[in-house]
Design a protein around this motif. Structure first.
Motif, mmCIF file in Angstrom:
data_model
loop_
_atom_site.group_PDB
_atom_site.id
_atom_site.type_symbol
_atom_site.label_atom_id
_atom_site.label_comp_id
_atom_site.label_asym_id
_atom_site.label_seq_id
_atom_site.Cartn_x
_atom_site.Cartn_y
_atom_site.Cartn_z
ATOM 1 N N TRP A 71 0.610 -1.254 -0.498
ATOM 2 C CA TRP A 71 0.162 0.388 0.229
ATOM 3 C C TRP A 71 0.906 1.097 0.108
ATOM 4 O O TRP A 71 2.232 1.151 0.466
ATOM 5 N N TYR A 72 0.423 2.346 -0.575
ATOM 6 C CA TYR A 72 0.496 3.492 -0.382
ATOM 7 C C TYR A 72 1.106 3.496 0.721
ATOM 8 O O TYR A 72 0.178 3.672 1.897
ATOM 9 N N SER A 73 2.104 5.184 1.368
ATOM 10 C CA SER A 73 1.912 5.609 2.806
ATOM 11 C C SER A 73 0.910 6.418 2.900
ATOM 12 O O SER A 73 1.182 7.162 1.413
ATOM 13 N N PRO A 74 0.069 6.644 2.957
ATOM 14 C CA PRO A 74 -0.905 8.294 3.857
ATOM 15 C C PRO A 74 0.114 9.644 3.457
ATOM 16 O O PRO A 74 -0.695 10.089 3.478
ATOM 17 N N ASP A 75 0.924 9.494 4.498
ATOM 18 C CA ASP A 75 2.129 10.112 5.109
ATOM 19 C C ASP A 75 2.823 11.292 4.028
ATOM 20 O O ASP A 75 2.090 12.690 3.331
ATOM 21 N N ARG A 76 2.101 10.274 2.481
ATOM 22 C CA ARG A 76 2.641 11.144 1.159
ATOM 23 C C ARG A 76 1.417 12.042 0.821
ATOM 24 O O ARG A 76 1.662 13.215 0.011
ATOM 25 N N PHE A 77 -0.364 11.887 0.552
ATOM 26 C CA PHE A 77 -1.059 12.605 0.263
ATOM 27 C C PHE A 77 -1.242 13.593 1.601
ATOM 28 O O PHE A 77 -2.027 14.440 1.411
ATOM 29 N N LEU A 78 -1.007 13.575 2.726
ATOM 30 C CA LEU A 78 -1.441 14.722 4.238
ATOM 31 C C LEU A 78 -0.447 15.468 3.526
ATOM 32 O O LEU A 78 -0.004 16.189 4.205
ATOM 33 N N ASP A 79 0.798 14.267 3.183
ATOM 34 C CA ASP A 79 2.331 16.288 3.503
ATOM 35 C C ASP A 79 1.795 17.326 1.713
ATOM 36 O O ASP A 79 2.004 17.907 1.770
ATOM 37 N N ALA A 80 1.076 16.667 0.698
ATOM 38 C CA ALA A 80 0.373 16.950 -0.497
ATOM 39 C C ALA A 80 -0.567 17.919 0.034
ATOM 40 O O ALA A 80 -0.811 19.569 -0.025
ATOM 41 N N LEU A 81 -1.416 17.378 0.634
ATOM 42 C CA LEU A 81 -2.533 18.769 1.486
ATOM 43 C C LEU A 81 -2.021 19.452 2.499
ATOM 44 O O LEU A 81 -2.588 20.493 2.284
ATOM 45 N N VAL A 82 -0.490 19.469 2.916
ATOM 46 C CA VAL A 82 0.006 20.776 3.719
ATOM 47 C C VAL A 82 0.458 21.451 2.873
ATOM 48 O O VAL A 82 0.484 22.754 2.878
ATOM 49 N N ALA A 83 0.921 21.094 1.660
ATOM 50 C CA ALA A 83 2.164 21.922 0.914
ATOM 51 C C ALA A 83 1.063 22.876 -0.145
ATOM 52 O O ALA A 83 1.009 24.072 -0.065
ATOM 53 N N VAL A 84 -0.606 22.185 0.049
ATOM 54 C CA VAL A 84 -1.438 22.827 -0.638
ATOM 55 C C VAL A 84 -2.342 24.217 0.295
ATOM 56 O O VAL A 84 -2.111 25.576 -0.350
ATOM 57 N N ALA A 85 -1.895 24.028 1.254
ATOM 58 C CA ALA A 85 -2.494 24.757 2.480
ATOM 59 C C ALA A 85 -1.456 25.677 2.365
ATOM 60 O O ALA A 85 -2.003 27.173 2.962
ATOM 61 N N GLU A 86 -0.689 25.394 2.303
ATOM 62 C CA GLU A 86 0.792 26.290 2.694
ATOM 63 C C GLU A 86 0.941 27.122 1.356
ATOM 64 O O GLU A 86 2.052 28.345 1.561
ATOM 65 N N GLY A 87 0.450 26.696 0.211
ATOM 66 C CA GLY A 87 0.181 27.495 -0.935
ATOM 67 C C GLY A 87 1.093 27.360 -2.052
ATOM 68 O O GLY A 87 1.673 28.010 -2.428
ATOM 69 N N ARG A 88 1.907 26.750 -2.024
ATOM 70 C CA ARG A 88 3.319 26.008 -1.853
ATOM 71 C C ARG A 88 3.210 25.094 -3.436
ATOM 72 O O ARG A 88 4.072 25.110 -4.337
ATOM 73 N N LEU A 89 1.703 24.545 -3.442
ATOM 74 C CA LEU A 89 1.549 24.207 -5.155
ATOM 75 C C LEU A 89 0.087 25.106 -5.826
ATOM 76 O O LEU A 89 0.177 23.993 -6.666
ATOM 77 N N ASP A 90 0.735 25.696 -5.579
ATOM 78 C CA ASP A 90 -0.970 26.744 -6.413
ATOM 79 C C ASP A 90 -1.102 26.700 -7.796
ATOM 80 O O ASP A 90 -1.824 26.909 -8.710
ATOM 81 N N ALA A 91 0.537 26.673 -8.493
ATOM 82 C CA ALA A 91 1.254 26.296 -9.980
ATOM 83 C C ALA A 91 0.493 25.552 -10.238
ATOM 84 O O ALA A 91 -0.102 25.419 -11.586
ATOM 85 N N LEU A 92 0.240 24.752 -9.728
ATOM 86 C CA LEU A 92 -0.071 22.948 -9.843
ATOM 87 C C LEU A 92 -1.984 23.296 -10.067
ATOM 88 O O LEU A 92 -2.378 22.307 -11.038
ATOM 89 N N ALA A 93 -2.046 23.465 -9.766
ATOM 90 C CA ALA A 93 -3.485 24.151 -9.593
ATOM 91 C C ALA A 93 -4.427 23.681 -11.100
ATOM 92 O O ALA A 93 -3.859 24.369 -12.126
ATOM 93 N N GLY A 94 -5.577 22.645 -10.849
ATOM 94 C CA GLY A 94 -6.505 21.904 -12.168
ATOM 95 C C GLY A 94 -5.850 21.193 -12.793
ATOM 96 O O GLY A 94 -5.410 20.700 -14.062
ATOM 97 N N ARG A 95 -4.316 20.139 -12.343
ATOM 98 C CA ARG A 95 -3.564 19.103 -13.190
ATOM 99 C C ARG A 95 -4.224 17.849 -11.694
ATOM 100 O O ARG A 95 -3.788 18.315 -10.801
ATOM 101 N N PHE A 96 -4.229 16.944 -13.070
ATOM 102 C CA PHE A 96 -3.367 15.853 -12.112
ATOM 103 C C PHE A 96 -2.850 15.736 -11.623
ATOM 104 O O PHE A 96 -1.316 15.046 -12.037
ATOM 105 N N LEU A 97 -2.314 14.978 -10.258
ATOM 106 C CA LEU A 97 -1.389 15.180 -9.956
ATOM 107 C C LEU A 97 -1.931 13.651 -8.685
ATOM 108 O O LEU A 97 -2.849 13.116 -8.370
ATOM 109 N N HIS A 98 -0.802 13.028 -8.384
ATOM 110 C CA HIS A 98 -0.161 11.435 -7.967
ATOM 111 C C HIS A 98 0.553 11.617 -6.398
ATOM 112 O O HIS A 98 1.957 11.457 -7.129
ATOM 113 N N ALA A 99 -0.156 11.670 -5.356
ATOM 114 C CA ALA A 99 0.592 11.831 -3.969
ATOM 115 C C ALA A 99 1.972 11.179 -3.680
ATOM 116 O O ALA A 99 3.062 11.509 -3.470
#
Length: 268
Positions: free
Chosen positions: A205-233
């Motif tokens: 199984w994948y580790s949930p931490d990678r998705f949770l880290d991605a969620l925090v990165a979104v919350a911090e605004g670090r991934l705004d440039a990737l909005a609208g695109r399919f991402l696989h944490a």
């Protein structure tokens, strides 16, 4: 410090939603816990409160637009404006059968929950986000959105449609300071996935931490440039991918497309 002060998590009582709520709370973000079961979200609220986190349990079926609007209003009355939404509530096909053998009512229940649910939540939160000029929405996506899985036709259809919804609204919203993301966590070991026949005996199984880290990165605004695109944490190095955002935009990458058969295809 994260620019996100308050978040809404749907399907918060279990699985990815519960993990996400705990992680956001640990980051100092107030969390509205939305679920269909009062007992489930109340128990998580009490757990978070015991650790000193701010949260509020709100009850709604995401397929009911009036209930969703009421839940969002209740959440914002308790926590203030919602800066982040995680559309996590979802269903999966009850049986691995082809479309024409699937139970019709259950098939539509999956599509309604996975597509109408996020649409209802988005309609409830977006007017406020647009008026404030800030906000971020994360849809829990899946590899099923970009690859056909015939025995899971409802789930595949709903996740692909959600991907198109994000694709449709992401551009206009980004111009207003609101960013929408489709992020697949990969196959995580949850109650839902554990019951899927295709995952019987699975151990990698994948580790949930990678998705949770991605969620925090979104919350911090670090991934705004990737909005609208399919991402696989589970597979992507999202911070590295963010540095290539301009390249992705030039190539129109990580979006739904009809692939032409050749240079003379009038559909290209």
């Amino acid at each position: 410090m994260s620019p996100t002060s308050a978040a809404l998590v749907t399907g918060a009582a279990r699985g990815i939603g519960r993990l996400a709520a705990r992680r956001l709370a640990a980051e100092g973000i107030a969390v509205a816990l939305l679920g269909r079961s009062p007992d489930g979200v109340r128990a998580l609220h009490e757990e978070l409160a015991a650790g000193g986190a701010r949260s509020v349990p709100v009850v709604a079926d995401v397929t009911d637009p009036e209930a969703v609007r009421a839940a969002v209003a209740e959440a914002e009355a308790a926590l203030g404006p919602l800066d982040l939404v995680l559309n996590n509530a979802g269903l999966i096909d009850a049986a691995e059968v082809p479309f024409w053998e699937a139970d019709q009512d259950q098939w539509w229940a999956v599509v309604e929950t996975n597509l109408r649910g996020p649409a209802n939540v988005d309609r409830a939160v977006l007017p406020g986000m647009v008026a404030r000029g800030r906000g971020r929405i994360v849809n829990v996506s899946s590899g099923f959105a970009v690859e056909a899985f015939p025995d899971y036709s409802a789930y595949s259809t709903s996740k692909t449609a959600l991907l198109r919804l994000t694709d449709t609204i992401a551009g206009p919203l980004a111009a207003k300071g609101v960013y929408v993301f489709d992020i697949s966590p990969g196959a995580l070991e949850t109650d839902m996935t554990a019951g899927m026949a295709m995952f019987a005996g699975k151990t990698d199984w994948y580790s949930p931490d990678r998705f949770l880290d991605a969620l925090v990165a979104v919350a911090e605004g670090r991934l705004d440039a990737l909005a609208g695109r399919f991402l696989h944490a589970g597979k992507d190095d999202l911070d590295a991918l963010a540095t290539r955002a301009a390249e992705l935009a030039d190539h129109d990458a990580r979006r739904l497309h009809l692939r032409p058969y050749g240079p003379d295809d009038p559909q290209q």
